[in-house]
Design a protein around this motif. Structure first.
Motif, PDB file in Angstrom:
ATOM      1  N   GLY A  49       0.820  -1.213   0.000  1.00 53.55           N
ATOM      2  CA  GLY A  49       0.000   0.000   0.000  1.00 53.55           C
ATOM      3  C   GLY A  49       0.846   1.252   0.000  1.00 53.55           C
ATOM      4  N   ASP A  50       1.867   1.310   0.850  1.00 52.35           N
ATOM      5  CA  ASP A  50       2.753   2.475   0.895  1.00 52.35           C
ATOM      6  C   ASP A  50       3.491   2.642  -0.427  1.00 52.35           C
ATOM      7  OD1 ASP A  50       2.022   2.997   3.521  1.00 52.35           O
ATOM      8  OD2 ASP A  50       3.686   1.846   4.368  1.00 52.35           O
ATOM      9  N   PHE A  52       2.537   1.649  -3.380  1.00 52.61           N
ATOM     10  CA  PHE A  52       1.616   2.077  -4.426  1.00 52.61           C
ATOM     11  C   PHE A  52       1.284   3.556  -4.294  1.00 52.61           C
ATOM     12  CE2 PHE A  52      -2.728   2.610  -6.141  1.00 52.61           C
ATOM     13  CZ  PHE A  52      -2.481   2.270  -7.468  1.00 52.61           C
ATOM     14  N   ARG A  53       1.064   4.023  -3.080  1.00 49.67           N
ATOM     15  CA  ARG A  53       0.738   5.437  -2.888  1.00 49.67           C
ATOM     16  C   ARG A  53       1.904   6.332  -3.318  1.00 49.67           C
ATOM     17  NH1 ARG A  53      -2.310   3.247   1.542  1.00 49.67           N
ATOM     18  NH2 ARG A  53      -0.424   3.115   2.840  1.00 49.67           N
ATOM     19  N   GLU A  54       3.115   5.953  -2.935  1.00 50.72           N
ATOM     20  CA  GLU A  54       4.292   6.735  -3.339  1.00 50.72           C
ATOM     21  C   GLU A  54       4.462   6.725  -4.850  1.00 50.72           C
ATOM     22  OE1 GLU A  54       7.566   5.051  -1.282  1.00 50.72           O
ATOM     23  OE2 GLU A  54       6.742   5.433   0.718  1.00 50.72           O
ATOM     24  N   GLY A  55       4.338   5.533  -5.439  1.00 50.43           N
ATOM     25  CA  GLY A  55       4.500   5.418  -6.882  1.00 50.43           C
ATOM     26  C   GLY A  55       3.404   6.129  -7.656  1.00 50.43           C
ATOM     27  N   PHE A  56       2.184   6.125  -7.120  1.00 49.81           N
ATOM     28  CA  PHE A  56       1.073   6.784  -7.800  1.00 49.81           C
ATOM     29  C   PHE A  56       1.302   8.292  -7.890  1.00 49.81           C
ATOM     30  CE2 PHE A  56      -3.041   8.894  -7.901  1.00 49.81           C
ATOM     31  CZ  PHE A  56      -3.688   8.218  -8.927  1.00 49.81           C
ATOM     32  N   VAL A  57       1.780   8.895  -6.819  1.00 49.44           N
ATOM     33  CA  VAL A  57       2.064  10.332  -6.831  1.00 49.44           C
ATOM     34  C   VAL A  57       3.119  10.654  -7.883  1.00 49.44           C
ATOM     35  CG1 VAL A  57       3.024  12.242  -5.484  1.00 49.44           C
ATOM     36  CG2 VAL A  57       1.378  10.679  -4.428  1.00 49.44           C
ATOM     37  N   ALA A  58       4.179   9.835  -7.929  1.00 44.35           N
ATOM     38  CA  ALA A  58       5.243  10.051  -8.923  1.00 44.35           C
ATOM     39  C   ALA A  58       4.727   9.829 -10.338  1.00 44.35           C
ATOM     40  CB  ALA A  58       6.419   9.129  -8.626  1.00 44.35           C
ATOM     41  N   HIS A  59       3.876   8.838 -10.506  1.00 38.30           N
ATOM     42  CA  HIS A  59       3.307   8.541 -11.826  1.00 38.30           C
ATOM     43  C   HIS A  59       2.468   9.702 -12.319  1.00 38.30           C
ATOM     44  CE1 HIS A  59       0.627   5.734 -14.454  1.00 38.30           C
ATOM     45  NE2 HIS A  59       1.651   6.209 -15.143  1.00 38.30           N
ATOM     46  N   LEU A 161      -6.096   0.436  -6.389  1.00 33.45           N
ATOM     47  CA  LEU A 161      -6.616   1.787  -6.178  1.00 33.45           C
ATOM     48  C   LEU A 161      -7.232   2.018  -4.789  1.00 33.45           C
ATOM     49  CD1 LEU A 161      -8.209   2.701  -9.641  1.00 33.45           C
ATOM     50  CD2 LEU A 161      -6.116   3.608  -8.618  1.00 33.45           C
ATOM     51  N   PRO A 162      -7.931   1.031  -4.198  1.00 34.93           N
ATOM     52  CA  PRO A 162      -8.479   1.286  -2.852  1.00 34.93           C
ATOM     53  C   PRO A 162      -7.433   1.675  -1.815  1.00 34.93           C
ATOM     54  CG  PRO A 162      -9.538  -0.627  -3.813  1.00 34.93           C
ATOM     55  CD  PRO A 162      -8.428  -0.237  -4.747  1.00 34.93           C
ATOM     56  N   PHE A 163      -6.148   1.332  -2.036  1.00 33.36           N
ATOM     57  CA  PHE A 163      -5.107   1.740  -1.106  1.00 33.36           C
ATOM     58  C   PHE A 163      -4.924   3.260  -1.084  1.00 33.36           C
ATOM     59  CE2 PHE A 163      -3.595  -2.692  -1.586  1.00 33.36           C
ATOM     60  CZ  PHE A 163      -3.440  -3.015  -0.242  1.00 33.36           C
ATOM     61  N   LEU A 164      -5.354   3.942  -2.165  1.00 31.62           N
ATOM     62  CA  LEU A 164      -5.176   5.391  -2.226  1.00 31.62           C
ATOM     63  C   LEU A 164      -6.085   6.114  -1.238  1.00 31.62           C
ATOM     64  CD1 LEU A 164      -4.989   5.959  -6.093  1.00 31.62           C
ATOM     65  CD2 LEU A 164      -3.086   5.810  -4.462  1.00 31.62           C
ATOM     66  N   THR A 165      -7.240   5.567  -0.983  1.00 30.09           N
ATOM     67  CA  THR A 165      -8.214   6.261  -0.146  1.00 30.09           C
ATOM     68  C   THR A 165      -8.365   5.635   1.234  1.00 30.09           C
ATOM     69  OG1 THR A 165      -9.974   4.924  -1.168  1.00 30.09           O
ATOM     70  CG2 THR A 165      -9.543   7.084  -2.126  1.00 30.09           C
ATOM     71  N   SER A 166      -7.732   4.494   1.463  1.00 33.00           N
ATOM     72  CA  SER A 166      -7.838   3.864   2.780  1.00 33.00           C
ATOM     73  C   SER A 166      -7.010   4.640   3.800  1.00 33.00           C
ATOM     74  CB  SER A 166      -7.354   2.411   2.718  1.00 33.00           C
ATOM     75  OG  SER A 166      -6.003   2.351   2.317  1.00 33.00           O
ATOM     76  N   GLY A 167      -7.609   4.977   4.901  1.00 26.90           N
ATOM     77  CA  GLY A 167      -6.899   5.713   5.948  1.00 26.90           C
ATOM     78  C   GLY A 167      -6.782   7.198   5.703  1.00 26.90           C
ATOM     79  N   GLY A 168      -7.448   7.707   4.659  1.00 27.62           N
ATOM     80  CA  GLY A 168      -7.391   9.138   4.385  1.00 27.62           C
ATOM     81  C   GLY A 168      -6.205   9.501   3.518  1.00 27.62           C
ATOM     82  N   ALA A 169      -6.357  10.553   2.713  1.00 24.87           N
ATOM     83  CA  ALA A 169      -5.294  11.011   1.821  1.00 24.87           C
ATOM     84  C   ALA A 169      -4.886  12.423   2.226  1.00 24.87           C
ATOM     85  CB  ALA A 169      -5.780  10.984   0.371  1.00 24.87           C
ATOM     86  N   HIS A 170      -3.597  12.610   2.527  1.00 31.62           N
ATOM     87  CA  HIS A 170      -3.100  13.905   2.976  1.00 31.62           C
ATOM     88  C   HIS A 170      -1.836  14.254   2.207  1.00 31.62           C
ATOM     89  CE1 HIS A 170      -5.908  13.418   6.319  1.00 31.62           C
ATOM     90  NE2 HIS A 170      -5.365  12.227   6.556  1.00 31.62           N
ATOM     91  N   GLY A 171      -1.421  15.480   2.309  1.00 28.88           N
ATOM     92  CA  GLY A 171      -0.177  15.921   1.703  1.00 28.88           C
ATOM     93  C   GLY A 171      -0.188  15.796   0.188  1.00 28.88           C
ATOM     94  N   GLU A 172       0.940  15.287  -0.355  1.00 34.45           N
ATOM     95  CA  GLU A 172       1.063  15.163  -1.808  1.00 34.45           C
ATOM     96  C   GLU A 172      -0.007  14.240  -2.388  1.00 34.45           C
ATOM     97  OE1 GLU A 172       5.434  15.586  -3.525  1.00 34.45           O
ATOM     98  OE2 GLU A 172       5.347  14.046  -1.960  1.00 34.45           O
ATOM     99  N   LEU A 173      -0.313  13.167  -1.701  1.00 33.53           N
ATOM    100  CA  LEU A 173      -1.320  12.241  -2.202  1.00 33.53           C
ATOM    101  C   LEU A 173      -2.682  12.909  -2.262  1.00 33.53           C
ATOM    102  CD1 LEU A 173      -2.208   9.442  -3.116  1.00 33.53           C
ATOM    103  CD2 LEU A 173      -2.445   8.794  -0.706  1.00 33.53           C
ATOM    104  N   GLY A 174      -3.048  13.662  -1.230  1.00 31.77           N
ATOM    105  CA  GLY A 174      -4.333  14.353  -1.231  1.00 31.77           C
ATOM    106  C   GLY A 174      -4.430  15.355  -2.373  1.00 31.77           C
ATOM    107  N   PHE A 279     -15.524   6.332  -8.151  1.00 34.14           N
ATOM    108  CA  PHE A 279     -14.606   5.716  -7.192  1.00 34.14           C
ATOM    109  C   PHE A 279     -13.846   6.774  -6.403  1.00 34.14           C
ATOM    110  CE2 PHE A 279     -10.107   4.773  -6.469  1.00 34.14           C
ATOM    111  CZ  PHE A 279     -10.232   3.847  -5.443  1.00 34.14           C
ATOM    112  N   PHE A 280     -13.277   7.754  -7.112  1.00 38.44           N
ATOM    113  CA  PHE A 280     -12.496   8.769  -6.418  1.00 38.44           C
ATOM    114  C   PHE A 280     -13.377   9.718  -5.609  1.00 38.44           C
ATOM    115  CE2 PHE A 280      -9.102   7.755  -9.571  1.00 38.44           C
ATOM    116  CZ  PHE A 280      -8.095   7.508  -8.655  1.00 38.44           C
ATOM    117  N   ALA A 281     -14.672   9.722  -5.904  1.00 34.18           N
ATOM    118  CA  ALA A 281     -15.603  10.512  -5.107  1.00 34.18           C
ATOM    119  C   ALA A 281     -16.112   9.737  -3.902  1.00 34.18           C
ATOM    120  CB  ALA A 281     -16.775  10.979  -5.971  1.00 34.18           C
TER     121      ALA A 281
END
Length: 284
Positions: A49-50, A52-59, A161-174, A279-281
């Motif tokens: 999950g971590d 994917f979130r890091e890689g998604f922001v870079a992508h 994709l569900p890893f992006l919104t699990s636990g809340g999205a803050h900072g660069e990811l948000g 999904f993102f909503a």
């Protein structure tokens, strides 16, 4: 074929059922333990999950279709993980179906009237419907797991994709997710960035594969229900009729559920930008 395998094939249904029940237990444990152990590299279920979130922001920042190394490693692990899990689920489904067949044959033999005691009861037969129900529940679990993991293997990116919104999205990811939502809301197909076009296409494949598999399950379940209802008419034993009626009703419910899933996912695949926006909503 070994002598042990031959002895199993020619053994009594009771011994066959016992062997298959033990095998089902072993495979069920493997379903939860083997995929992560076999697929892991530098990434496993604990840190995917971590990663994917890091890689998604870079992508998203890159704007291109090519996946950054961190994201590519997460997606590759998730593909292997679901592929192994689908294989184990298929084996579990085969064992559960074989167990149900052996139990069904044993029940028919015991209910045939040749082994009834003085009280008219059939020794050992009363416990078999419960065992059949357990075997059926195990087969249903294995079928759902097989379908879900094949879907994850075909489209591992969307499965993550569900890893992006699990636990809340803050900072660069948000901030990145806000940009994704904005572009999905306002940009037509021709103006989407390559990274957004990739996400939309993968999300369409994610739903399309589930739609196809659910349709196949619906057709197979409807056929099984027709066979069971046909055998129900020919059955004269009360207990056998009850068992077959339960099986027929269960397959009808499964067919109806699978049909609903097939239709819903066909709709999502046909309009994947809207489905992705939902999904993102928070709508999936």
């Amino acid at each position: 074929m070994t002598s042990r395998a031959l002895s199993l094939l020619t053994s009594t249904p009771r011994r066959q059922a016992g062997f298959l029940a033990c095998a089902a237990g072993v495979v069920l444990v493997a379903f939860f333990l083997a995929p992560n152990a076999l697929a892991r590299s530098s990434i496993d279920t604990g840190n995917v999950g971590d990663a994917f979130r890091e890689g998604f922001v870079a992508h998203w920042a890159s704007g291109g279709r090519d996946l950054p190394a961190r994201l590519d490693a997460a997606v590759a692990f998730w593909f292997r993980f679901h592929l192994v899990k689908a294989g184990v689920a298929a084996l579990l489904l085969a064992v559960a179906v074989a167990l149900a067949v052996v139990l069904g044959r044993r029940y028919r033999r015991l209910s045939g009237g040749r082994t009834r005691g003085r009280t008219g009861r059939v020794p050992g037969a009363l416990a078999i419907p419960g065992a059949l129900a357990l075997a059926g529940a195990l087969a249903l679990f294995a079928l759902v797991a097989l379908v879900a993991n094949l879907q994850g293997a075909v489209a591992p990116f969307s499965s993550l994709l569900p890893f992006l919104t699990s636990g809340g999205a803050h900072g660069e990811l948000g901030a990145t997710l806000d940009e994704v939502r904005q572009q999905l809301a306002v940009l037509p197909a021709g103006e989407r960035s390559p990274v957004l076009a990739f996400m939309v296409g993968d999300f369409a494949a994610y739903h399309a594969v589930l739609a196809v598999m659910a349709a196949l399950v619906a057709v197979a379940s409807a056929g099984a229900a027709a066979v069971l209802f046909g055998r129900l008419r020919a059955s004269r034993d009360v207990r056998s009729r009850r068992v077959r009626m339960c099986g027929a009703v269960a397959t009808v419910v499964l067919a109806a559920t699978a049909l609903v899933i097939a239709v819903a996912n066909t709709t999502s695949a046909a309009d994947s930008p809207r489905a992705l926006a939902l999904f993102f909503a928070g709508g999936w």
